[in-house]
Design an enzyme around this catalytic site. Structure first.
Site, PDB file in Angstrom:
ATOM      1  N   LYS A  92       0.816  -1.217   0.000  1.00  0.00           N
ATOM      2  CA  LYS A  92       0.000   0.000   0.000  1.00  0.00           C
ATOM      3  C   LYS A  92       0.854   1.274   0.000  1.00  0.00           C
ATOM      4  O   LYS A  92       2.074   1.215   0.231  1.00  0.00           O
ATOM      5  CB  LYS A  92      -0.927  -0.044   1.223  1.00  0.00           C
ATOM      6  CG  LYS A  92      -1.950  -1.201   1.170  1.00  0.00           C
ATOM      7  CD  LYS A  92      -2.929  -1.131   2.342  1.00  0.00           C
ATOM      8  CE  LYS A  92      -3.934  -2.274   2.284  1.00  0.00           C
ATOM      9  NZ  LYS A  92      -4.955  -2.166   3.363  1.00  0.00           N
ATOM     10  N   ASN A 142      -2.069   0.243   6.729  1.00  0.00           N
ATOM     11  CA  ASN A 142      -1.514  -0.990   7.283  1.00  0.00           C
ATOM     12  C   ASN A 142      -0.648  -1.781   6.302  1.00  0.00           C
ATOM     13  O   ASN A 142      -0.531  -2.997   6.407  1.00  0.00           O
ATOM     14  CB  ASN A 142      -2.615  -1.839   7.915  1.00  0.00           C
ATOM     15  CG  ASN A 142      -3.685  -2.243   6.909  1.00  0.00           C
ATOM     16  OD1 ASN A 142      -3.569  -1.915   5.732  1.00  0.00           O
ATOM     17  ND2 ASN A 142      -4.693  -2.952   7.362  1.00  0.00           N
ATOM     18  N   HIS A 167      -2.205  -5.496   1.566  1.00  0.00           N
ATOM     19  CA  HIS A 167      -3.482  -6.194   1.374  1.00  0.00           C
ATOM     20  C   HIS A 167      -3.180  -7.628   0.979  1.00  0.00           C
ATOM     21  O   HIS A 167      -2.240  -7.877   0.226  1.00  0.00           O
ATOM     22  CB  HIS A 167      -4.308  -5.550   0.252  1.00  0.00           C
ATOM     23  CG  HIS A 167      -5.393  -6.469  -0.257  1.00  0.00           C
ATOM     24  ND1 HIS A 167      -6.603  -6.591   0.369  1.00  0.00           N
ATOM     25  CD2 HIS A 167      -5.419  -7.354  -1.289  1.00  0.00           C
ATOM     26  CE1 HIS A 167      -7.336  -7.498  -0.264  1.00  0.00           C
ATOM     27  NE2 HIS A 167      -6.637  -7.977  -1.279  1.00  0.00           N
ATOM     28  N   GLU A 204      -9.702 -10.762  -7.690  1.00  0.00           N
ATOM     29  CA  GLU A 204      -8.814  -9.609  -7.532  1.00  0.00           C
ATOM     30  C   GLU A 204      -7.651  -9.648  -8.534  1.00  0.00           C
ATOM     31  O   GLU A 204      -7.292  -8.609  -9.111  1.00  0.00           O
ATOM     32  CB  GLU A 204      -8.283  -9.571  -6.094  1.00  0.00           C
ATOM     33  CG  GLU A 204      -9.389  -9.270  -5.076  1.00  0.00           C
ATOM     34  CD  GLU A 204      -8.969  -9.407  -3.621  1.00  0.00           C
ATOM     35  OE1 GLU A 204      -9.816  -9.180  -2.735  1.00  0.00           O
ATOM     36  OE2 GLU A 204      -7.796  -9.733  -3.350  1.00  0.00           O
TER      37      GLU A 204
HETATM   38  P1  ATP Z   1      -7.017  -6.122   3.401  1.00  0.00           P
HETATM   39  O1  ATP Z   1      -8.383  -6.380   2.802  1.00  0.00           O
HETATM   40  O2  ATP Z   1      -6.457  -4.767   3.050  1.00  0.00           O
HETATM   41  O3  ATP Z   1      -6.064  -7.233   3.202  1.00  0.00           O
HETATM   42  P2  ATP Z   1      -8.077  -6.945   5.935  1.00  0.00           P
HETATM   43  O4  ATP Z   1      -8.725  -8.039   5.177  1.00  0.00           O
HETATM   44  O5  ATP Z   1      -7.197  -7.296   7.099  1.00  0.00           O
HETATM   45  O6  ATP Z   1      -7.194  -6.037   4.989  1.00  0.00           O
HETATM   46  P3  ATP Z   1     -10.609  -5.601   5.832  1.00  0.00           P
HETATM   47  O7  ATP Z   1     -11.581  -5.753   6.927  1.00  0.00           O
HETATM   48  O8  ATP Z   1     -10.824  -6.326   4.545  1.00  0.00           O
HETATM   49  O9  ATP Z   1      -9.150  -5.934   6.423  1.00  0.00           O
HETATM   50  O10 ATP Z   1     -10.477  -4.043   5.544  1.00  0.00           O
HETATM   51  C1  ATP Z   1      -9.876  -3.598   4.346  1.00  0.00           C
HETATM   52  C2  ATP Z   1      -8.978  -2.436   4.645  1.00  0.00           C
HETATM   53  O11 ATP Z   1      -9.774  -1.344   5.084  1.00  0.00           O
HETATM   54  C3  ATP Z   1      -7.966  -2.644   5.777  1.00  0.00           C
HETATM   55  O12 ATP Z   1      -6.798  -3.286   5.378  1.00  0.00           O
HETATM   56  C4  ATP Z   1      -7.676  -1.224   6.189  1.00  0.00           C
HETATM   57  O13 ATP Z   1      -6.765  -0.600   5.296  1.00  0.00           O
HETATM   58  C5  ATP Z   1      -9.041  -0.575   6.029  1.00  0.00           C
HETATM   59  N1  ATP Z   1      -9.758  -0.578   7.292  1.00  0.00           N
HETATM   60  C6  ATP Z   1     -10.343  -1.637   7.905  1.00  0.00           C
HETATM   61  N2  ATP Z   1     -10.902  -1.309   9.073  1.00  0.00           N
HETATM   62  C7  ATP Z   1     -10.673   0.032   9.224  1.00  0.00           C
HETATM   63  C8  ATP Z   1     -10.992   0.996  10.218  1.00  0.00           C
HETATM   64  N3  ATP Z   1     -11.667   0.654  11.309  1.00  0.00           N
HETATM   65  N4  ATP Z   1     -10.589   2.263  10.012  1.00  0.00           N
HETATM   66  C9  ATP Z   1      -9.908   2.619   8.911  1.00  0.00           C
HETATM   67  N5  ATP Z   1      -9.570   1.763   7.924  1.00  0.00           N
HETATM   68  C10 ATP Z   1      -9.939   0.489   8.075  1.00  0.00           C
HETATM   69 MG    MG Z   2      -9.860  -7.765   3.395  1.00  0.00          MG
END
Ligand code: ATP
Ligand code: MG
Length: 137
Positions: free
Chosen positions: A9, A112, A115, A126
């Site tokens: 990211k 974070n 992804h 994807e």
């Molecule tokens: P990713 O899909 O990016 O691999 P993930 O599966 O761990 O991460 P998801 O729940 O799919 O998490 O959320 C997608 C992305 O949205 C997260 O990686 C983060 O960048 C963002 N995100 C998730 N929760 C929050 C939050 N509470 N506040 C801000 N951003 C968030």
């Molecule tokens: Mg996710």
């Protein structure tokens, strides 16, 4: 063997962490079989995260993902989806295990660093959004 889709990211490219994160990926036994550095368009980011469209952080997430370059990747290996999720660590770096990418590098729950697809089915969807089959080798 299985494939998963990965994104390094904007917070990671901004801090020049591409190589450090790729080292973690390769040390975990995952092979980078496709990789490209791009600037995601607003439309691409909105489509990629459309499952989160109703979440309160959706707007922030789309603007973050388009705020700078990202590295999109296809990773291949045994149980690649689950293996990469393990290497990434929890979404919130405060809850991520020691040694994971997010524990080591992530700035916050939003910024974070990486992804990774959450299922083999979503990985296929994807991967298709960013790569042609012929460019995965
Ligand atoms: P990713 O899909 O990016 O691999 P993930 O599966 O761990 O991460 P998801 O729940 O799919 O998490 O959320 C997608 C992305 O949205 C997260 O990686 C983060 O960048 C963002 N995100 C998730 N929760 C929050 C939050 N509470 N506040 C801000 N951003 C968030
Ligand atoms: Mg996710």
């Amino acid at each position: 063997t299985e494939r998963t889709f990965s994104i390094l990211k904007p917070d990671a490219t901004e801090r020049n962490l591409t190589g450090a994160i790729n080292a973690v990926i390769e040390e975990a036994g995952l092979r980078i079989v496709a990789q490209r550095r791009i600037r995601m368009s607003d439309a691409q980011a909105k489509k990629f995260y459309e499952v989160h469209a109703e979440r309160p952080f959706y707007g922030e997430l789309v603007s973050f993902m388009t705020s700078g370059p990202v590295v999109v990747q296809v990773l291949e290996g045994e149980n690649a989806v689950a293996k990469y999720r393990g290497v990434m660590g929890a979404t919130n770096p405060a809850q991520a295990d020691e040694g994971t990418i997010r524990k080591r590098f992530a700035k916050s729950v939003g910024e974070n660093s990486v992804h990774g697809s959450d299922s083999a089915e979503n990985a296929a969807i994807e991967i298709k959004q960013f790569f042609d089959d012929k460019d995965i080798v």
